[in-house]
Scaffold this active site. Structure first.
Site: not given
Ligand code: F0G
Length: 430
Positions: A44, A96-97, A186, A188, A229, A421
């Site tokens: 833990y 990102f969204d 970010d 990713a 990613k 969507h």
């Molecule tokens: N930032 C970027 C640039 C992303 O593309 C994503 C996720 C996230 C943050 C959020 O990360 O999914 O681990 O919580 N993108 C996926 C996509 C869902 O299909 O592009 P997460």
């Protein structure tokens, strides 16, 4: 498709042949990652696997502190909880969204400042993820103390997996320093971004991706990471930073939302596999093959006359659905129609990033506002498909292209109030 309400999110994966819905969490782990998984320490507190991850983050990113989370958006949640308050303006190239969602949940405003060419699918430019430095400086001046930080997304997912240049990152960091605002990333798809810098930016050709990544990160104070990613794992993420005070604040939120500071939202074995993945992703042979596969798919599509965002991105190819189906008006979801046809023709699953994902009602006028780009993303999972699979995707497009004039639009018959969507249902207008 009828049963699924013409929404490919409602399909079972067994009913899909080539799944290009996302590159997130869909990659194949290597033998070394699977081996690391077996060595995971599930303590833990003070798990050995945590220290392996901490050491990988220090080597790869150069940040001292790491806060593990269950995925990228959880790291965003902690970052925004700690630093964003009502009325703030969060500046970036293109959030990102989920990032936008977390900013808006704090009653703050996400501001996207991509350069003009970043919004033009046909513009052939090497770094279409760059932030517009003139607009950035104007916003820093205008919003003054309301800007908690600037966030650069590398590579930029929203407009086609497009990279940000080192020159742009350096200039952004200089502006941030001048205005006393921290810069975060970010991260990713950081390794794909570093690879593009190596390929395209003068002066970087001879340097290793590891070296380029460290230079990128050195211009910022920290990063959020969706490890699904470029962490090469199926689940996980983290927040990393240099500032000890910020780390201590972040840990408070981590304990409430995720878990204790040495595991966050992850099992010890997943921390161990991520520690390996973070280093593996910088391998040049891997990246050449990875980014090369997206370029190969794009070339096939161009030869078949399919318009895409140019150049190909790091993690896939984004088809310009407005240009491919010009006879279907945007309110009738040309992008979603193309997604439906890809499934019907070849059992290929893609994702719409256009009207379904981004159109919204203007809160003042009540009018629908349509996105400038109507895209369909073909996101390629890492280390999963061969180029033969990409050929099949191209053939699927060729067969659709031959009959595309007869395709009609769709009508949305169910929509959720947010992120519609994912769960929307449609009717066929033909
Ligand atoms: N930032 C970027 C640039 C992303 O593309 C994503 C996720 C996230 C943050 C959020 O990360 O999914 O681990 O919580 N993108 C996926 C996509 C869902 O299909 O592009 P997460």
């Amino acid at each position: 498709m009828r049963e699924a309400g013409y929404n490919v999110f409602n399909l079972r994966s067994e009913d899909v042949y080539i799944d290009l819905l996302t590159d997130s969490g869909t990659s194949a782990m290597s033998d070394r990652q699977w081996a690391a998984l077996m060595t995971g320490d599930e303590a833990y507190a003070g798990s050995r696997s945590f220290f392996e991850l901490e050491s990988a983050v220090r080597d790869v990113m150069g940040y001292r502190f790491v806060v593990p989370t269950h995925q990228g958006r959880a790291a965003e949640n902690i970052l925004m909880t700690a630093l964003v308050k009502e009325g703030d303006m969060v500046l970036g190239n293109a959030h990102f969204d989920t990032t936008e969602g977390h900013i808006m949940l704090r009653k703050a405003t996400p501001v996207n400042l991509l350069t003009e060419e970043g919004y033009d699918p046909a513009a052939e430019a090497p770094f279409k993820g760059d932030i517009d430095l003139v607009k950035l400086e104007a916003a820093l001046k205008e919003y003054g103390g309301r800007v908690p930080f600037v966030l650069l997304t590398v590579t930029c997912n929203n407009n086609g997996g497009q990279p940000v240049s080192m020159a742009n990152i350096r200039a952004t960091s200089e502006l941030c320093r001048r205005y006393g605002v921290p810069l975060y990333f970010d991260a990713a798809r950081f390794a794909e971004n570093a690879y593009f810098i190596r390929e395209r930016e003068p002066g970087y050709g001879g340097r290793s991706v590891a070296d380029i990544s460290r230079e990128m990160f050195s211009y910022g104070e920290g990063c959020t990471m969706s490890a699904k990613k470029d962490g090469l794992v199926n689940i996980g993420g983290f927040l990393a930073m240099n500032d000890e005070g910020f780390y201590q604040t972040a840990v408070q939120w981590e304990i409430v939302y995720e878990g204790f500071r040495t595991y966050g939202g992850m099992a010890g074995r997943d921390l161990a596999a991520l520690a390996v993945g973070l280093r593996e992703v910088e391998d040049l042979d891997y990246l050449e093959n990875r980014v090369g596969q997206a370029a190969y798919l794009a070339q096939g599509l161009w030869a078949a006359g399919v318009p895409t965002v140019r150049p190909a991105g790091g993690h896939g190819v984004y088809v310009d659905a407005k240009a491919f189906l010009p006879h279907i008006p945007q309110p009738q979801f040309p992008g979603q129609r193309l997604v439906v046809e890809l499934y019907l023709e070849g059992a290929v699953r893609a994702v719409e990033l256009g009207t379904a994902a981004f159109a919204h009602r203007d809160p003042e006028t009540g009018e629908m506002v349509y996105p400038r780009m109507e895209l369909v993303r073909l996101a390629i999972p890492r280390r999963v498909y061969t180029d033969r699979h990409m050929d099949f995707v191209v053939h699927t497009f060729e067969r659709i292209a031959a009959r595309k004039a007869s395709l009609t639009g769709l009508k949305m018959v169910y929509e959720a109030p947010v992120l519609r969507h994912f769960t929307a249902r449609y009717e066929d207008l033909s």
